[in-house]
Write an enzyme that holds these catalytic residues in place. Structure first.
Site, PDB file in Angstrom:
ATOM      1  N   GLU A  80      83.355   2.734  50.283  1.00 20.23           N
ATOM      2  CA  GLU A  80      82.551   3.896  50.677  1.00 20.23           C
ATOM      3  C   GLU A  80      82.376   3.963  52.192  1.00 20.23           C
ATOM      4  O   GLU A  80      82.159   2.948  52.848  1.00 20.23           O
ATOM      5  CB  GLU A  80      81.168   3.820  50.003  1.00 20.23           C
ATOM      6  CG  GLU A  80      81.219   3.900  48.485  1.00 20.23           C
ATOM      7  CD  GLU A  80      81.657   5.277  47.979  1.00 20.23           C
ATOM      8  OE1 GLU A  80      81.641   6.245  48.761  1.00 20.23           O
ATOM      9  OE2 GLU A  80      82.014   5.369  46.776  1.00 20.23           O
ATOM     10  N   CYS A 142      73.896   3.228  43.478  1.00 22.18           N
ATOM     11  CA  CYS A 142      74.892   2.600  44.349  1.00 22.18           C
ATOM     12  C   CYS A 142      74.663   3.009  45.789  1.00 22.18           C
ATOM     13  O   CYS A 142      74.655   2.174  46.700  1.00 22.18           O
ATOM     14  CB  CYS A 142      76.310   2.956  43.890  1.00 22.18           C
ATOM     15  SG  CYS A 142      76.723   2.130  42.351  1.00 22.18           S
ATOM     16  N   HIS A 166      83.097   1.170  45.329  1.00 20.84           N
ATOM     17  CA  HIS A 166      83.034   1.635  43.942  1.00 20.84           C
ATOM     18  C   HIS A 166      84.338   1.282  43.231  1.00 20.84           C
ATOM     19  O   HIS A 166      85.424   1.359  43.840  1.00 20.84           O
ATOM     20  CB  HIS A 166      82.848   3.154  43.889  1.00 20.84           C
ATOM     21  CG  HIS A 166      81.426   3.587  43.691  1.00 20.84           C
ATOM     22  ND1 HIS A 166      80.782   4.448  44.559  1.00 20.84           N
ATOM     23  CD2 HIS A 166      80.525   3.300  42.713  1.00 20.84           C
ATOM     24  CE1 HIS A 166      79.554   4.666  44.115  1.00 20.84           C
ATOM     25  NE2 HIS A 166      79.371   3.986  42.997  1.00 20.84           N
TER      26      HIS A 166
HETATM   27  N1  PCA Z   1      77.126   2.448  39.331  1.00 16.23           N
HETATM   28  C1  PCA Z   1      76.059   3.382  39.547  1.00 16.23           C
HETATM   29  C2  PCA Z   1      74.811   2.540  39.593  1.00 16.23           C
HETATM   30  C3  PCA Z   1      75.187   1.214  39.046  1.00 16.23           C
HETATM   31  C4  PCA Z   1      76.646   1.215  39.004  1.00 16.23           C
HETATM   32  O1  PCA Z   1      77.370   0.231  38.720  1.00 16.23           O
HETATM   33  C5  PCA Z   1      76.275   4.276  40.770  1.00 16.23           C
HETATM   34  O2  PCA Z   1      77.444   4.587  41.078  1.00 16.23           O
HETATM   35  O3  PCA Z   1      75.323   4.690  41.421  1.00 16.23           O
END
Ligand code: PCA
Length: 216
Positions: A80, A142, A166
Site C-alpha cells: 500500500e 487495515c 494487502h
Molecule cells: N483485512 C481487512 C481487515 C482485516 C484484514 O485482514 C481490511 O482490509 O481492512
C-alpha cells in the site's frame, strides 16, 4: 540483529479464516535477510487494534514494522502507498460501525508508506509472483492499523521501514465463497517472505515507487 515486527489479522466478517494470521504464524521466529521476525496477530476491532499494535511496538522495540491484511477480491500482492486519517466501512468484530471519523484528530490527513513498495513489487515479479502497488488500503481496519503504525513511528522518532501489504484470498476462502480470486497459502507466505527480503536490499530501497496497476 535488527527486528521486524510482522502483524497479521484474525478472521473477520464472513471470512472464517485469515491467511495473514497463518503467514504471521509461519514466519514468526525466522530470520529473513538481516532481520529477526517477530510476528503477532491483531484483532479486527477499532477500539483495540491500534492500542495492541502500540503495545507490541513498545515491548518488542522493532527497527521495522510490516503489517499484512486480507483484501478478498484482489488478484495481486499489493504493497500500500498511503494510509488516510479516516475510519469507515462495515462493522468490526465487536459490531462497531465507524462513521467516517478521524483516526487521530491531531494527525495528518495521510501518511505515506515507509516501505520500499516499488522494490517489493519488482522483487515479487522477479519471483513470478503477481504484484502491484495499491493506491488505497480502504478505510477499514487495515488502513486503520497502517495509519496507527506510521503515526507511532513518527511520534517515537523511529526512522525505520514501516507500512502495509494487502494479500488476496487463500484457496479455502475461495472454495467457501465461490467467485473469489485466490492463491495457495504457501505462495502467500512466500510472497511476504520476499517482501521482507527487500528490507535488507539497498537496490530495492532505491527502486522508484511506481508500478501500480491503476490506469491513471
Ligand atoms: N483485512 C481487512 C481487515 C482485516 C484484514 O485482514 C481490511 O482490509 O481492512
Amino acid at each position: 540483529m535488527p527486528t521486524v515486527l510482522l502483524t497479521g489479522f484474525e478472521p473477520f466478517l464472513d471470512y472464517p479464516t485469515n491467511p495473514t494470521a497463518v503467514i504471521a504464524e509461519e514466519l514468526d521466529g525466522t530470520r529473513i535477510g538481516d532481520y529477526d521476525v517477530v510476528a503477532r496477530v491483531l484483532p479486527v476491532d477499532y477500539s483495540t487494534s491500534g492500542q495492541r499494535l502500540e503495545e507490541h511496538l513498545e515491548n518488542i522495540q522493532p527497527e521495522a514494522l510490516v503489517s499484512v491484511g486480507l483484501a478478498a477480491g484482489r488478484q495481486h500482492i499489493t504493497p500500500e502507498r498511503i494510509a488516510v486519517n479516516c475510519n469507515d466501512g462495515p462493522a468490526d468484530n465487536t459490531g462497531r460501525v465507524p462513521a467516517g471519523e478521524k483516526i487521530d484528530p491531531t494527525g495528518p490527513d495521510g501518511i505515506f508508506s515507509r516501505l520500499p513498495i516499488g522494490g517489493m513489487v519488482a522483487r515479487l515479479r522477479q519471483a513470478q509472483l503477481p504484484a502491484e502497488i495499491s493506491n488505497t488500503a480502504g478505510l477499514y481496519l487495515c488502513n486503520h492499523v497502517m495509519y496507527r503504525g506510521l503515526r507511532s513511528f513518527q511520534q517515537t522518532g523511529n526512522t525505520g521501514p514501516c507500512g502495509f501489504i494487502h494479500v488476496p484470498a487463500s484457496h479455502d476462502l475461495a472454495v467457501r465463497h465461490g467467485n473469489l480470486p485466490s492463491w495457495s497459502q504457501a505462495d502467500l507466505t512466500t510472497a511476504i517472505r520476499v517482501c521482507l527480503e527487500t528490507l535488507s536490499d539497498p537496490e530495492s530501497a532505491a527502486h522508484p515507487a511506481s508500478g501500480s496497476g491503476a490506469a491513471w
